[in-house]
Design a protein around this motif. Structure first.
Motif, short mmCIF file in Angstrom:
data_model
loop_
_atom_site.label_atom_id
_atom_site.label_comp_id
_atom_site.label_asym_id
_atom_site.label_seq_id
_atom_site.Cartn_x
_atom_site.Cartn_y
_atom_site.Cartn_z
N THR A 5 -49.48 -9.68 41.57
CA THR A 5 -50.27 -10.53 40.67
C THR A 5 -49.67 -11.92 40.61
OG1 THR A 5 -50.79 -8.59 39.32
CG2 THR A 5 -51.22 -10.75 38.36
N GLU A 9 -53.92 -18.79 37.88
CA GLU A 9 -54.87 -18.86 39.00
C GLU A 9 -54.98 -20.28 39.52
OE1 GLU A 9 -57.91 -15.36 37.45
OE2 GLU A 9 -58.70 -17.24 38.25
N GLN A 105 -53.66 -12.89 44.65
CA GLN A 105 -54.91 -13.66 44.69
C GLN A 105 -54.69 -15.14 44.96
OE1 GLN A 105 -57.97 -12.43 44.47
NE2 GLN A 105 -57.39 -10.33 44.08
N GLN B 37 -61.45 -13.27 53.93
CA GLN B 37 -61.06 -13.94 52.69
C GLN B 37 -62.29 -14.46 52.00
OE1 GLN B 37 -58.55 -17.47 53.10
NE2 GLN B 37 -57.44 -16.90 51.25
N LEU B 41 -61.65 -12.78 45.68
CA LEU B 41 -61.24 -11.46 46.19
C LEU B 41 -59.96 -11.52 47.02
CD1 LEU B 41 -64.72 -10.02 47.24
CD2 LEU B 41 -63.42 -9.54 45.15
N GLY B 42 -59.55 -12.71 47.35
CA GLY B 42 -58.30 -12.86 48.09
C GLY B 42 -58.43 -12.39 49.53
N ARG B 44 -58.29 -9.60 52.29
CA ARG B 44 -58.46 -8.15 52.39
C ARG B 44 -58.33 -7.73 53.84
NH1 ARG B 44 -64.04 -6.90 49.58
NH2 ARG B 44 -64.59 -8.88 50.57
#
Lengths: 113, 113
Positions: A5, A9, A105, B37, B41-42, B44
Motif C-alpha cells: 500500500t 495517492e 498503486q 496498467q 488499478l495499478g 496487473r
C-alpha cells in the motif's frame, strides 16, 4: 495475502519543499523492495532496490529507506522535473526464481515551480 | 544498459481482431513479464515466462495468451480483442538471482474500438 500500500495517492509540493512517500507492506517474507519512477505515457524506470531493514540508498535528491514494515522515499528540495508517479514493489521469498513482483498503486507527485 | 523494446507505442484495433504485442530484451534475461496498467488499478500481471517455451498465468490471464519461442522475445496475444482490453501494456524482463530487478519497456497504448 501479500499486500503493498502506497500513500498518499497524490502529493503536491512547491519547489524546494521536502517530503516523503510511504510504502507499507504485509508479506510472508520480504526478499526485496523496489522503487520505480514512471513518467506519463512511459514505462517505469528503476530507481532502487532495498533488501534488509535499516538499509538506505540515495540518488540525487531521492533517498530510500527500509524498515520491517515499510519503506520511505524521501525527496529533498524537489524540482519540477521530479514530478512523476513513484511505484513501490516487493518480491517475496515465496516467489522462488520467478522474479514476480507485487506492486503498490503508486504516488503521483507534482512539484510546482 | 538493459534495453527492453516493444513493437508499437500506439496501436488501434477493432473488436474481434487478433492482436500481437511483441517485446524484445537484449540482456539475456531468463524472466519476462507482461502487465497491463489502468488508472486506479495499478500494474496487473497478465502472464510471465521464466524460460523459453515456459509460461505461467499471472493475475488476469483471461482473454490473453503468450508465446516465447526465443529467449529474447516474449509475445502477448489477444485472440479476439474486446473494448475492455483497451489499456497500456508493459513488458518487463529480469535476471533471476540476487537482484531480480525488472526492467520495463516503453509501453504500448492499445485502443480497441
Amino acid at each position: 495475502e501479500d499486500q503493498v500500500t502506497q500513500s498518499p495517492e497524490a502529493l503536491r509540493l512547491q519547489e524546494g519543499e521536502s517530503s516523503s512517500l510511504n510504502c507499507s507492506y504485509t508479506v510472508s517474507g520480504l526478499r526485496g523492495l523496489f522503487w520505480y519512477r514512471q513518467d506519463p505515457g512511459k514505462g517505469p524506470e528503476f530507481l532502487f532496490t532495498l533488501y534488509s531493514a535499516g538499509e538506505e540508498k540515495e540518488k540525487e535528491r531521492l533517498k530510500a529507506t527500509l524498515t520491517k514494515k515499510e519503506s520511505f522515499l524521501h525527496i529533498t528540495a524537489p524540482k519540477p522535473e521530479d514530478s512523476a508517479t513513484y511505484l513501490c514493489a516487493v518480491q517475496t521469498w515465496g516467489s522462488g526464481n520467478t522474479g514476480k513482483l507485487i506492486f503498490g498503486q503508486g504516488t503521483t507527485l507534482q512539484v510546482k515551480p | 544498459d538493459v534495453k527492453v523494446t516493444q513493437s508499437s507505442r500506439y496501436l488501434v484495433k477493432r473488436t474481434g481482431e487478433k492482436v500481437f504485442l511483441e517485446c524484445v530484451q537484449d540482456m539475456d534475461h531468463e524472466n519476462m513479464f507482461w502487465y497491463r496498467q489502468d488508472p486506479g488499478l495499478g500494474l496487473r500481471l497478465i502472464y510471465f515466462s521464466y524460460d523459453v517455451k515456459m509460461k505461467e498465468k499471472g493475475d488476469i490471464p483471461e482473454g490473453y495468451s503468450v508465446s516465447r519461442e526465443k529467449k529474447e522475445r516474449f509475445s502477448l496475444i489477444l485472440e479476439s480483442a474486446s473494448t475492455n482490453q483497451t489499456s497500456m501494456y508493459l513488458c518487463a524482463s529480469s535476471l533471476p538471482g540476487t537482484t531480480d530487478t525488472q526492467y520495463f519497456g516503453p509501453g504500448t497504448r492499445l485502443t480497441v474500438l
